[in-house]
Design a protein around this motif. Structure first.
Motif, PDB file in Angstrom:
ATOM      1  N   LYS A 174       0.873  -1.175   0.000  1.00  0.00           N
ATOM      2  CA  LYS A 174       0.000   0.000   0.000  1.00  0.00           C
ATOM      3  C   LYS A 174       0.904   1.217   0.000  1.00  0.00           C
ATOM      4  O   LYS A 174       2.118   1.111   0.269  1.00  0.00           O
ATOM      5  CB  LYS A 174      -0.928   0.011   1.209  1.00  0.00           C
ATOM      6  N   ILE A 175       0.356   2.383  -0.309  1.00  0.00           N
ATOM      7  CA  ILE A 175       1.163   3.592  -0.288  1.00  0.00           C
ATOM      8  C   ILE A 175       1.682   3.816   1.124  1.00  0.00           C
ATOM      9  O   ILE A 175       0.923   3.813   2.089  1.00  0.00           O
ATOM     10  CB  ILE A 175       0.350   4.802  -0.764  1.00  0.00           C
ATOM     11  N   GLY A 176       2.987   3.956   1.231  1.00  0.00           N
ATOM     12  CA  GLY A 176       3.616   4.126   2.540  1.00  0.00           C
ATOM     13  C   GLY A 176       4.193   2.848   3.098  1.00  0.00           C
ATOM     14  O   GLY A 176       4.909   2.878   4.098  1.00  0.00           O
ATOM     15  N   SER A 177       3.913   1.703   2.469  1.00  0.00           N
ATOM     16  CA  SER A 177       4.436   0.413   2.931  1.00  0.00           C
ATOM     17  C   SER A 177       5.303  -0.194   1.826  1.00  0.00           C
ATOM     18  O   SER A 177       4.782  -0.656   0.820  1.00  0.00           O
ATOM     19  CB  SER A 177       3.284  -0.535   3.280  1.00  0.00           C
ATOM     20  N   TYR A 178       6.623  -0.179   2.031  1.00  0.00           N
ATOM     21  CA  TYR A 178       7.563  -0.610   1.004  1.00  0.00           C
ATOM     22  C   TYR A 178       8.600  -1.559   1.603  1.00  0.00           C
ATOM     23  O   TYR A 178       9.013  -1.400   2.741  1.00  0.00           O
ATOM     24  CB  TYR A 178       8.296   0.593   0.399  1.00  0.00           C
ATOM     25  N   ALA A 179       9.016  -2.536   0.799  1.00  0.00           N
ATOM     26  CA  ALA A 179      10.054  -3.462   1.234  1.00  0.00           C
ATOM     27  C   ALA A 179      10.938  -3.797   0.045  1.00  0.00           C
ATOM     28  O   ALA A 179      10.445  -4.130  -1.041  1.00  0.00           O
ATOM     29  CB  ALA A 179       9.444  -4.737   1.802  1.00  0.00           C
ATOM     30  N   ILE A 180      12.250  -3.705   0.238  1.00  0.00           N
ATOM     31  CA  ILE A 180      13.200  -4.014  -0.835  1.00  0.00           C
ATOM     32  C   ILE A 180      13.340  -5.528  -0.979  1.00  0.00           C
ATOM     33  O   ILE A 180      13.645  -6.227  -0.022  1.00  0.00           O
ATOM     34  CB  ILE A 180      14.575  -3.397  -0.543  1.00  0.00           C
ATOM     35  N   LEU A 181      13.103  -6.010  -2.182  1.00  0.00           N
ATOM     36  CA  LEU A 181      13.278  -7.435  -2.490  1.00  0.00           C
ATOM     37  C   LEU A 181      14.697  -7.719  -2.959  1.00  0.00           C
ATOM     38  O   LEU A 181      15.218  -8.808  -2.754  1.00  0.00           O
ATOM     39  CB  LEU A 181      12.286  -7.860  -3.572  1.00  0.00           C
ATOM     40  N   GLY A 182      15.295  -6.752  -3.614  1.00  0.00           N
ATOM     41  CA  GLY A 182      16.639  -6.919  -4.130  1.00  0.00           C
ATOM     42  C   GLY A 182      17.186  -5.589  -4.605  1.00  0.00           C
ATOM     43  O   GLY A 182      16.423  -4.660  -4.887  1.00  0.00           O
ATOM     44  N   ALA A 183      18.523  -5.503  -4.691  1.00  0.00           N
ATOM     45  CA  ALA A 183      19.157  -4.250  -5.112  1.00  0.00           C
ATOM     46  C   ALA A 183      20.504  -4.570  -5.744  1.00  0.00           C
ATOM     47  O   ALA A 183      20.988  -5.711  -5.677  1.00  0.00           O
ATOM     48  CB  ALA A 183      19.334  -3.320  -3.923  1.00  0.00           C
ATOM     49  N   THR A 184      21.104  -3.573  -6.354  1.00  0.00           N
ATOM     50  CA  THR A 184      22.416  -3.802  -6.945  1.00  0.00           C
ATOM     51  C   THR A 184      23.454  -4.027  -5.848  1.00  0.00           C
ATOM     52  O   THR A 184      23.391  -3.388  -4.785  1.00  0.00           O
ATOM     53  CB  THR A 184      22.845  -2.626  -7.835  1.00  0.00           C
ATOM     54  N   VAL A 185      24.376  -4.923  -6.107  1.00  0.00           N
ATOM     55  CA  VAL A 185      25.445  -5.190  -5.145  1.00  0.00           C
ATOM     56  C   VAL A 185      26.666  -4.347  -5.457  1.00  0.00           C
ATOM     57  O   VAL A 185      27.644  -4.365  -4.697  1.00  0.00           O
ATOM     58  CB  VAL A 185      25.820  -6.689  -5.131  1.00  0.00           C
ATOM     59  N   ASP A 186      26.642  -3.616  -6.578  1.00  0.00           N
ATOM     60  CA  ASP A 186      27.759  -2.738  -6.928  1.00  0.00           C
ATOM     61  C   ASP A 186      27.241  -1.504  -7.658  1.00  0.00           C
ATOM     62  O   ASP A 186      26.601  -0.661  -7.059  1.00  0.00           O
ATOM     63  CB  ASP A 186      28.825  -3.489  -7.744  1.00  0.00           C
ATOM     64  N   ASP A 187      27.494  -1.396  -8.951  1.00  0.00           N
ATOM     65  CA  ASP A 187      27.053  -0.228  -9.707  1.00  0.00           C
ATOM     66  C   ASP A 187      25.548  -0.255  -9.955  1.00  0.00           C
ATOM     67  O   ASP A 187      24.959  -1.320 -10.150  1.00  0.00           O
ATOM     68  CB  ASP A 187      27.754  -0.177 -11.080  1.00  0.00           C
ATOM     69  N   ALA A 188      24.945   0.914  -9.955  1.00  0.00           N
ATOM     70  CA  ALA A 188      23.560   1.028 -10.382  1.00  0.00           C
ATOM     71  C   ALA A 188      23.511   0.971 -11.909  1.00  0.00           C
ATOM     72  O   ALA A 188      24.518   1.217 -12.585  1.00  0.00           O
ATOM     73  CB  ALA A 188      22.959   2.338  -9.885  1.00  0.00           C
ATOM     74  N   ALA A 189      22.349   0.660 -12.450  1.00  0.00           N
ATOM     75  CA  ALA A 189      22.224   0.543 -13.903  1.00  0.00           C
ATOM     76  C   ALA A 189      22.567   1.850 -14.599  1.00  0.00           C
ATOM     77  O   ALA A 189      23.326   1.877 -15.584  1.00  0.00           O
ATOM     78  CB  ALA A 189      20.802   0.112 -14.263  1.00  0.00           C
ATOM     79  N   GLY A 190      22.023   2.959 -14.103  1.00  0.00           N
ATOM     80  CA  GLY A 190      22.307   4.250 -14.724  1.00  0.00           C
ATOM     81  C   GLY A 190      23.769   4.620 -14.644  1.00  0.00           C
ATOM     82  O   GLY A 190      24.329   5.213 -15.581  1.00  0.00           O
TER      83      GLY A 190
END
Length: 392
Positions: free
Chosen positions: A200-216
């Motif tokens: 819901k808006i205001g409820s967020y959880a990270i499932l995964g992220a970059t371990v080094d460089d970001a894509a951009g």
């Protein structure tokens, strides 16, 4: 309600004023939206320098604020300056580390009557700490003189909510059909690449992220290897599209890092290094070879982004996908992710091109749903590494 929003997380000084009416189906009107970009300044160095960005924010924010107020029709001058000695002392102390902003603030703001603004939403992170402090301290100074409450905003939540703004309109209404929940957000920018579950808006959880460089970041670094101007992402995409249009062929293939891993993390450092080694082994690329490298690099990056996103969408049985951040404007990513989501009947939402990069409209949206804090709150500090919680 009227919201003033402030965004200074990186190299864009952005301000916006949004009015909101209604409660269960709030209608937002963008009354003003201004951005002062530093791209030309940082382009000569090939990237953003934090202290240089801070200096430019300090120079830009007061003049930009005056222009923003004028656009919203909220400028009303008063004949005499109206700061009390106590207010002047507090502002001087608050802006002590921003001497250029302090000088402009004390020169311009005392002559303004308090505008009809109900809250100030300001980005507190993630981002470059020196740059973040400029926006935060400006918000504090305005709060001191006009007694307007402040809402600290997570920059990444702004990117999630940026998809709520339709194209070609300054007025829009939110409803339960604005997007289906739970939603999966793919946030891709120069500083971040992460998959975020929104129940819901205001409820967020990270499932995964970059371990080094970001894509951009990887797009920009590869562009630099190829001798392309900063920011490199749009240049890579332009040349990759040209290569596809001309149907050029290449005999090499770059890796798709972590595409087969069981988690939802990303890695783009190895992909960037593979491009470096390819250039080292084959020599300085000519115009045709630059196009071919750009195409293969973009194909590799997008293939990983799409694969990871769809794997997470299936596992968490989401009802929609949201893409935010600067890389969300990438045409290839948009086409391939939309096509991959179609068999699952998942709608994929992208922000308008104008709101794909850092902006204050998205900060106002997040600020509308956020909670007010006092100016001495620990939440109202620069949090360069601010993040959503990790999914358990």
């Amino acid at each position: 309600m009227r919201i003033l929003s402030i965004e200074t997380s990186c190299d864009e000084t952005a301000l916006a004023i949004l009015s909101v009416s209604g409660f269960f189906r709030p209608t937002f009107t963008i009354e003003a939206h201004k951005i002062a970009t530093q791209i030309a300044l940082h382009a000569q160095y090939g990237g953003v320098f934090p202290m240089m960005a801070k200096r430019e924010h300090s120079r830009n924010i007061v003049p930009l604020f005056l222009v923003t107020l004028k656009e919203a029709g909220l400028v009303e001058n008063q004949a005499e300056a109206a700061f009390s000695p106590d207010q002047t002392a507090l502002i001087t102390d608050t802006l002590a580390r921003e001497p250029e902003m302090l000088e402009l603030f004390l020169e311009e703001i005392p002559h303004l009557k308090k505008p009809d603004i109900d809250r100030i939403a300001v980005t507190v992170g993630p981002g470059l700490a020196p740059a973040l402090w400029v926006g935060i301290n400006f918000a504090k100074a305005l709060s001191i003189i006009w007694n307007i409450p402040i809402v600290p905003v997570n920059h990444m939540e702004g990117h999630v909510l940026s998809v709520l703004v339709p194209k070609h309109t300054k007025e829009f209404t939110l409803s339960r059909s604005s997007f289906k929940l739970p939603a999966l957000s793919l946030l891709v920018s120069g500083g971040h690449t992460e998959l975020v579950l929104m129940k819901k808006i205001g409820s967020y959880a990270i499932l995964g992220a970059t371990v080094d460089d970001a894509a951009g970041e990887a797009f920009d670094k590869v562009a630099r290897m190829l001798g392309l101007p900063y920011p490199g992402g749009p240049e890579i995409s332009r040349l990759a599209e040209k290569a596809r249009t001309e149907n050029t062929h290449h005999t090499f293939k770059l890796p798709r890092p972590m595409i087969a891993s069981k988690d939802f993390n990303f890695s783009f450092s190895g992909l960037k290094t593979a491009v470096l080694y390819h250039i080292r082994d084959t020599g300085t690329p000519d115009e045709q070879q630059v196009m071919e490298i750009a195409r293969e690099f973009e194909d590799a990056a997008c293939e990983v982004l799409v694969a990871k996103t769809m794997n997470a969408a299936r596992k968490y049985a989401v009802k929609s996908i949201i893409v935010g951040g600067g890389v969300s404007a990438n045409k290839t990513l948009a086409e391939r992710l939309t096509a991959a989501a179609q068999p699952l009947d998942l709608h994929v939402s992208f922000p308008t091109r104008e709101l794909s990069t850092d902006n204050a409209v998205m900060i106002a949206l997040a600020g509308y749903f956020g909670k007010k804090v006092s100016i001495d709150s620990k939440q109202l500090t620069a949090q360069g590494n601010l993040s959503f919680k990790k999914e358990a």
